[in-house]
Design a protein around this motif. Structure first.
Motif, PDB file in Angstrom:
ATOM      1  N   LEU A 123      -4.810  48.920   6.076  1.00  0.00           N
ATOM      2  CA  LEU A 123      -4.738  47.843   5.176  1.00  0.00           C
ATOM      3  C   LEU A 123      -6.179  47.363   4.357  1.00  0.00           C
ATOM      4  O   LEU A 123      -7.323  47.761   5.059  1.00  0.00           O
ATOM      5  N   PHE A 124      -6.071  46.793   3.373  1.00  0.00           N
ATOM      6  CA  PHE A 124      -7.094  46.031   2.668  1.00  0.00           C
ATOM      7  C   PHE A 124      -6.979  44.629   2.425  1.00  0.00           C
ATOM      8  O   PHE A 124      -5.867  44.222   2.182  1.00  0.00           O
ATOM      9  N   ALA A 125      -7.845  43.883   2.439  1.00  0.00           N
ATOM     10  CA  ALA A 125      -7.805  42.407   2.000  1.00  0.00           C
ATOM     11  C   ALA A 125      -8.937  41.897   1.546  1.00  0.00           C
ATOM     12  O   ALA A 125     -10.073  42.288   2.197  1.00  0.00           O
ATOM     13  N   GLY A 126      -9.019  40.989   0.580  1.00  0.00           N
ATOM     14  CA  GLY A 126     -10.274  40.670   0.139  1.00  0.00           C
ATOM     15  C   GLY A 126     -10.020  39.302  -0.817  1.00  0.00           C
ATOM     16  O   GLY A 126      -8.998  38.941  -1.096  1.00  0.00           O
ATOM     17  N   VAL A 127     -11.173  38.813  -1.335  1.00  0.00           N
ATOM     18  CA  VAL A 127     -11.232  37.564  -1.978  1.00  0.00           C
ATOM     19  C   VAL A 127     -12.494  37.770  -2.985  1.00  0.00           C
ATOM     20  O   VAL A 127     -13.564  38.069  -2.718  1.00  0.00           O
ATOM     21  N   ARG A 128     -12.398  37.172  -4.339  1.00  0.00           N
ATOM     22  CA  ARG A 128     -13.320  37.304  -5.264  1.00  0.00           C
ATOM     23  C   ARG A 128     -12.956  36.164  -6.129  1.00  0.00           C
ATOM     24  O   ARG A 128     -12.251  35.220  -6.074  1.00  0.00           O
ATOM     25  N   LEU A 129     -14.269  35.738  -6.842  1.00  0.00           N
ATOM     26  CA  LEU A 129     -14.487  34.987  -7.872  1.00  0.00           C
ATOM     27  C   LEU A 129     -14.616  35.616  -9.097  1.00  0.00           C
ATOM     28  O   LEU A 129     -15.285  36.488  -9.239  1.00  0.00           O
ATOM     29  N   ARG A 130     -13.935  35.234 -10.162  1.00  0.00           N
ATOM     30  CA  ARG A 130     -13.937  35.636 -11.455  1.00  0.00           C
ATOM     31  C   ARG A 130     -14.152  34.624 -12.617  1.00  0.00           C
ATOM     32  O   ARG A 130     -13.498  33.638 -12.348  1.00  0.00           O
ATOM     33  N   SER A 131     -15.356  35.017 -13.528  1.00  0.00           N
ATOM     34  CA  SER A 131     -15.265  33.799 -14.533  1.00  0.00           C
ATOM     35  C   SER A 131     -15.972  34.267 -15.893  1.00  0.00           C
ATOM     36  O   SER A 131     -16.557  35.394 -15.798  1.00  0.00           O
ATOM     37  N   LEU A 132     -15.544  33.722 -16.924  1.00  0.00           N
ATOM     38  CA  LEU A 132     -16.293  33.889 -18.005  1.00  0.00           C
ATOM     39  C   LEU A 132     -17.514  33.065 -18.021  1.00  0.00           C
ATOM     40  O   LEU A 132     -17.385  31.708 -18.058  1.00  0.00           O
ATOM     41  N   VAL A 133     -18.690  33.696 -18.066  1.00  0.00           N
ATOM     42  CA  VAL A 133     -20.053  32.751 -18.129  1.00  0.00           C
ATOM     43  C   VAL A 133     -20.527  32.599 -19.444  1.00  0.00           C
ATOM     44  O   VAL A 133     -21.414  31.833 -19.582  1.00  0.00           O
TER      45      VAL A 133
END
Length: 194
Positions: A123-133
């Motif tokens: 299994l895999f699991a993750g968390v990210r932040l994504r933004s237009l800077v």
């Protein structure tokens, strides 16, 4: 006044929503990446090489998307590592141009070295932040845990960073890096939003 790295990272993360433009992030895409730098450093094995990665994401309901990923690494001493991932994720707005993303699913890893081959599914699991800077500049970063045990490569947590320049609404290009655990890759990517 002395500032440490953690303070700077927190300040940068808090400033992201205010530095972004008014465009919306797309979760309907396919992309390809080439890794001129790839490495597996597991147990007594340290091999380098290159590889490719194909990914896709498709919205299925409001802020939920399906994802698929294929990665193939061609390393020293005829070592080949292949990874398949399928799963789903969700994205939620933290600001006008800042999303938090959660992903999870199944991962299958195969390692072949001459007459030796090994594979494992986990299994895999993750968390990210994504933004237009900036109006055309997008950044994405986070952590992902991959739970497999194959050919001395143990399950571990990886740091992931990506940066893209959006030439048009459909096409972007950039760099990506994954480090941590037994495997690390660095490369360039092209993305098509549809």
């Amino acid at each position: 006044m002395k500032m440490n790295a953690k303070t700077l990272i927190c300040a940068a993360a808090l400033a992201l929503p205010f530095a972004a433009s008014a465009e919306q992030l797309s979760y309907r895409y396919v992309d390809i990446a080439h890794f001129p730098e790839a490495e597996i450093d597991a147990d007594d094995v340290d091999v380098d090489g290159d590889g490719i990665q194909l990914r896709g994401s498709l919205p299925v309901y409001q802020n939920i998307f399906a994802l698929a990923e294929f990665q193939s690494l061609d390393l020293d001493f005829d070592v080949d590592a292949t990874r398949f991932m399928v799963g789903a994720g969700g994205h939620w707005a933290l600001g006008p141009n800042l999303d938090i993303i959660a992903r999870g699913g199944l991962v299958h890893v195969e390692v072949d070295a001459g007459r030796f081959d090994d594979d494992d599914t986990g299994l895999f699991a993750g968390v990210r932040l994504r933004s237009l800077v900036a109006p055309k500049i997008e950044v994405e970063g986070g952590v992902e845990h991959v739970a497999v045990d194959v050919a001395g490569i143990d399950g571990d947590t990886y740091l992931i960073g990506e940066g893209r320049y959006n030439f048009t609404q459909q096409f972007s290009a950039g760099v990506l890096i994954t480090v941590g655990g037994d495997t690390s890759v660095f490369g360039a990517q092209g993305r098509f939003n549809f």
